[in-house]
Design a protein around this motif. Structure first.
Motif, PDB file in Angstrom:
ATOM      1  N   SER A   1      -7.228 -17.539  -4.033  1.00 39.84           N
ATOM      2  CA  SER A   1      -7.647 -16.638  -2.975  1.00 39.84           C
ATOM      3  C   SER A   1      -8.627 -15.582  -3.485  1.00 39.84           C
ATOM      4  CB  SER A   1      -6.435 -16.000  -2.315  1.00 39.84           C
ATOM      5  OG  SER A   1      -5.737 -15.191  -3.229  1.00 39.84           O
ATOM      6  N   VAL A   2      -8.632 -15.326  -4.792  1.00 44.94           N
ATOM      7  CA  VAL A   2      -9.549 -14.320  -5.344  1.00 44.94           C
ATOM      8  C   VAL A   2     -10.996 -14.656  -4.993  1.00 44.94           C
ATOM      9  CG1 VAL A   2     -10.436 -13.310  -7.478  1.00 44.94           C
ATOM     10  CG2 VAL A   2      -7.982 -13.574  -7.162  1.00 44.94           C
ATOM     11  N   LYS A   3     -11.367 -15.899  -5.205  1.00 41.58           N
ATOM     12  CA  LYS A   3     -12.732 -16.329  -4.892  1.00 41.58           C
ATOM     13  C   LYS A   3     -12.960 -16.338  -3.382  1.00 41.58           C
ATOM     14  CE  LYS A   3     -16.184 -19.766  -6.010  1.00 41.58           C
ATOM     15  NZ  LYS A   3     -16.526 -20.895  -6.851  1.00 41.58           N
ATOM     16  N   LEU A   4     -11.981 -16.783  -2.642  1.00 38.10           N
ATOM     17  CA  LEU A   4     -12.091 -16.877  -1.193  1.00 38.10           C
ATOM     18  C   LEU A   4     -12.408 -15.523  -0.550  1.00 38.10           C
ATOM     19  CD1 LEU A   4     -11.752 -18.745   1.306  1.00 38.10           C
ATOM     20  CD2 LEU A   4      -9.364 -18.050   1.339  1.00 38.10           C
ATOM     21  N   ILE A   5     -11.813 -14.457  -1.064  1.00 34.23           N
ATOM     22  CA  ILE A   5     -12.046 -13.129  -0.480  1.00 34.23           C
ATOM     23  C   ILE A   5     -13.164 -12.359  -1.172  1.00 34.23           C
ATOM     24  CG2 ILE A   5      -9.672 -12.959   0.360  1.00 34.23           C
ATOM     25  CD1 ILE A   5      -9.122 -11.006  -1.976  1.00 34.23           C
ATOM     26  N   ALA A   7     -13.315 -11.374  -4.321  1.00 36.66           N
ATOM     27  CA  ALA A   7     -12.904 -10.466  -5.398  1.00 36.66           C
ATOM     28  C   ALA A   7     -13.477 -10.897  -6.742  1.00 36.66           C
ATOM     29  CB  ALA A   7     -11.387 -10.376  -5.468  1.00 36.66           C
ATOM     30  N   ASP A   8     -13.810 -12.177  -6.886  1.00 39.67           N
ATOM     31  CA  ASP A   8     -14.411 -12.637  -8.142  1.00 39.67           C
ATOM     32  C   ASP A   8     -15.744 -11.947  -8.404  1.00 39.67           C
ATOM     33  OD1 ASP A   8     -15.424 -14.072  -5.911  1.00 39.67           O
ATOM     34  OD2 ASP A   8     -16.105 -15.712  -7.213  1.00 39.67           O
ATOM     35  N   LYS A   9     -16.470 -11.620  -7.340  1.00 36.26           N
ATOM     36  CA  LYS A   9     -17.752 -10.899  -7.489  1.00 36.26           C
ATOM     37  C   LYS A   9     -17.501  -9.474  -8.003  1.00 36.26           C
ATOM     38  CE  LYS A   9     -20.179 -13.593  -3.995  1.00 36.26           C
ATOM     39  NZ  LYS A   9     -19.125 -14.459  -3.480  1.00 36.26           N
ATOM     40  N   LEU A  10     -16.452  -8.854  -7.504  1.00 33.29           N
ATOM     41  CA  LEU A  10     -16.083  -7.518  -7.983  1.00 33.29           C
ATOM     42  C   LEU A  10     -15.639  -7.588  -9.439  1.00 33.29           C
ATOM     43  CD1 LEU A  10     -14.123  -6.147  -4.914  1.00 33.29           C
ATOM     44  CD2 LEU A  10     -16.357  -5.384  -5.722  1.00 33.29           C
ATOM     45  N   GLY A  17      -9.875  -2.508 -10.400  1.00 31.86           N
ATOM     46  CA  GLY A  17      -8.829  -1.687  -9.809  1.00 31.86           C
ATOM     47  C   GLY A  17      -8.083  -0.814 -10.790  1.00 31.86           C
ATOM     48  N   GLY A  18      -8.650  -0.594 -11.965  1.00 35.96           N
ATOM     49  CA  GLY A  18      -7.944   0.106 -13.025  1.00 35.96           C
ATOM     50  C   GLY A  18      -7.637   1.569 -12.811  1.00 35.96           C
ATOM     51  N   THR A  19      -8.161   2.185 -11.786  1.00 33.70           N
ATOM     52  CA  THR A  19      -7.904   3.612 -11.592  1.00 33.70           C
ATOM     53  C   THR A  19      -6.880   3.900 -10.502  1.00 33.70           C
ATOM     54  OG1 THR A  19      -9.743   3.807 -10.017  1.00 33.70           O
ATOM     55  CG2 THR A  19     -10.238   4.212 -12.342  1.00 33.70           C
ATOM     56  N   HIS A  20      -6.373   2.863  -9.842  1.00 28.44           N
ATOM     57  CA  HIS A  20      -5.461   3.079  -8.719  1.00 28.44           C
ATOM     58  C   HIS A  20      -4.248   2.156  -8.773  1.00 28.44           C
ATOM     59  CE1 HIS A  20      -9.005   5.152  -7.204  1.00 28.44           C
ATOM     60  NE2 HIS A  20      -8.148   5.816  -6.445  1.00 28.44           N
ATOM     61  N   ALA A  21      -3.312   2.419  -7.865  1.00 27.31           N
ATOM     62  CA  ALA A  21      -2.089   1.620  -7.752  1.00 27.31           C
ATOM     63  C   ALA A  21      -1.964   1.071  -6.342  1.00 27.31           C
ATOM     64  CB  ALA A  21      -0.863   2.473  -8.076  1.00 27.31           C
ATOM     65  N   VAL A  22      -1.212  -0.004  -6.226  1.00 26.19           N
ATOM     66  CA  VAL A  22      -0.881  -0.604  -4.940  1.00 26.19           C
ATOM     67  C   VAL A  22       0.627  -0.501  -4.774  1.00 26.19           C
ATOM     68  CG1 VAL A  22      -0.882  -2.725  -3.577  1.00 26.19           C
ATOM     69  CG2 VAL A  22      -2.822  -2.215  -5.080  1.00 26.19           C
ATOM     70  N   VAL A 108      -5.773 -10.297  -7.567  1.00 27.83           N
ATOM     71  CA  VAL A 108      -6.893  -9.725  -6.825  1.00 27.83           C
ATOM     72  C   VAL A 108      -7.389  -8.451  -7.490  1.00 27.83           C
ATOM     73  CG1 VAL A 108      -7.546  -8.681  -4.615  1.00 27.83           C
ATOM     74  CG2 VAL A 108      -6.158 -10.761  -4.653  1.00 27.83           C
ATOM     75  N   SER A 109      -6.488  -7.662  -8.033  1.00 26.47           N
ATOM     76  CA  SER A 109      -6.844  -6.401  -8.665  1.00 26.47           C
ATOM     77  C   SER A 109      -6.118  -6.294 -10.013  1.00 26.47           C
ATOM     78  CB  SER A 109      -6.469  -5.242  -7.737  1.00 26.47           C
ATOM     79  OG  SER A 109      -6.990  -4.031  -8.197  1.00 26.47           O
ATOM     80  N   PRO A 110      -6.525  -7.107 -10.995  1.00 25.82           N
ATOM     81  CA  PRO A 110      -5.760  -7.218 -12.237  1.00 25.82           C
ATOM     82  C   PRO A 110      -5.698  -5.951 -13.086  1.00 25.82           C
ATOM     83  CG  PRO A 110      -7.840  -8.363 -12.446  1.00 25.82           C
ATOM     84  CD  PRO A 110      -7.715  -7.954 -11.012  1.00 25.82           C
ATOM     85  N   GLY A 111      -6.550  -4.990 -12.833  1.00 25.51           N
ATOM     86  CA  GLY A 111      -6.507  -3.747 -13.593  1.00 25.51           C
ATOM     87  C   GLY A 111      -5.688  -2.663 -12.933  1.00 25.51           C
ATOM     88  N   ALA A 112      -5.248  -2.906 -11.703  1.00 29.09           N
ATOM     89  CA  ALA A 112      -4.499  -1.896 -10.953  1.00 29.09           C
ATOM     90  C   ALA A 112      -3.068  -1.789 -11.469  1.00 29.09           C
ATOM     91  CB  ALA A 112      -4.490  -2.243  -9.462  1.00 29.09           C
TER      92      ALA A 112
END
Length: 177
Positions: A1-5, A7-10, A17-22, A108-112
Motif C-alpha cells: 500500500s505504500v506505493k499505492l498511496i 508514500a514511496d515518493k515521500l 515521519g521522524g519528527t511526529h507520532a501516530v 507508511v511512516s517508518p521514521g514516526a
C-alpha cells in the motif's frame, strides 16, 4: 500500500515521519514485536470494567478502566480473536524490515513513533459477540472508551508530537450510509 498511496515518493525524498507520532486506538500492541522496536513513546488503555447490560472485563492492567503506565496497551491476550489487530495496524504505520513473499518493505511512516492506546473490552456474552468470527468471548469497543482516549490524546498532542490518529475499529455491517 505504500506505493499505492504515493508514500514511496515521500520516502525517496527523505520524508519518513521522524519528527511526529501516530496515536493508534485499537486492541493495543505486542510490545515485544520486532516490527515496533523503538517506536513506542507512550501507551494508554481505556477499557470498560463493568456494565449494567453486558458481562465485560477490562483489558487494562490491574482490572482498572484506565491506565497510562508503561505496558498499559499490552493487556489484550493473544488467544482472544482480534487482539493482534493493534500490532498489525502499528506495523502498517511504522513497521521496518517487514517480510512477505520474499520481499522486504516498511510501513507508511517508518521514521514516526507510535502511541498505542487499547480501547477494547472483553465481552463474554454470546449475544454481544454474534458478529465476531469466534463468538464469545470477543473484543468490542465502547464509544465512551474511544472518547476518553481521544480526549487524552488531545490533551497530550504536543507532549508526544501526535500528528494523526488511526482508528480502524470496525463497526459491523451497514446497509446504508
Amino acid at each position: 500500500s505504500v506505493k499505492l498511496i504515493g508514500a514511496d515518493k515521500l520516502h525517496g525524498a527523505g520524508v519518513l515521519g521522524g519528527t511526529h507520532a501516530v496515536a493508534i486506538l485499537d486492541t493495543g500492541i505486542d510490545k515485544d514485536s520486532a516490527v515496533l522496536a523503538g517506536d513506542i513513546v507512550a501507551q494508554g488503555c481505556f477499557s470498560t470494567a463493568t456494565s449494567s447490560i453486558y458481562n465485560v472485563k477490562t483489558l487494562c492492567p490491574n482490572g482498572l478502566d484506565m491506565s497510562l503506565l508503561p505496558d498499559a496497551a499490552t493487556g489484550c491476550p493473544g488467544d482472544l480473536a482480534g487482539c493482534d489487530h493493534g500490532t498489525h495496524v502499528a506495523g502498517i504505520v511504522t513497521g521496518q524490515q517487514l517480510q512477505h513473499d520474499g520481499k522486504t518493505f516498511g510501513g507508511v511512516s517508518p521514521g514516526a513513533k507510535i502511541v498505542p492506546i487499547q480501547v477494547f473490552t472483553r465481552f463474554d456474552d454470546a449475544d454481544a459477540c454474534v458478529a465476531s468470527p469466534g463468538g464469545a468471548p470477543c473484543v468490542l469497543s465502547f464509544t465512551s472508551d474511544q472518547l476518553r482516549a481521544l480526549d487524552w490524546i488531545y490533551k497530550n498532542r504536543d507532549k508526544h508530537k501526535i500528528a494523526s490518529v488511526n482508528m480502524s475499529l470496525g463497526g459491523g455491517y451497514n446497509d446504508s450510509h
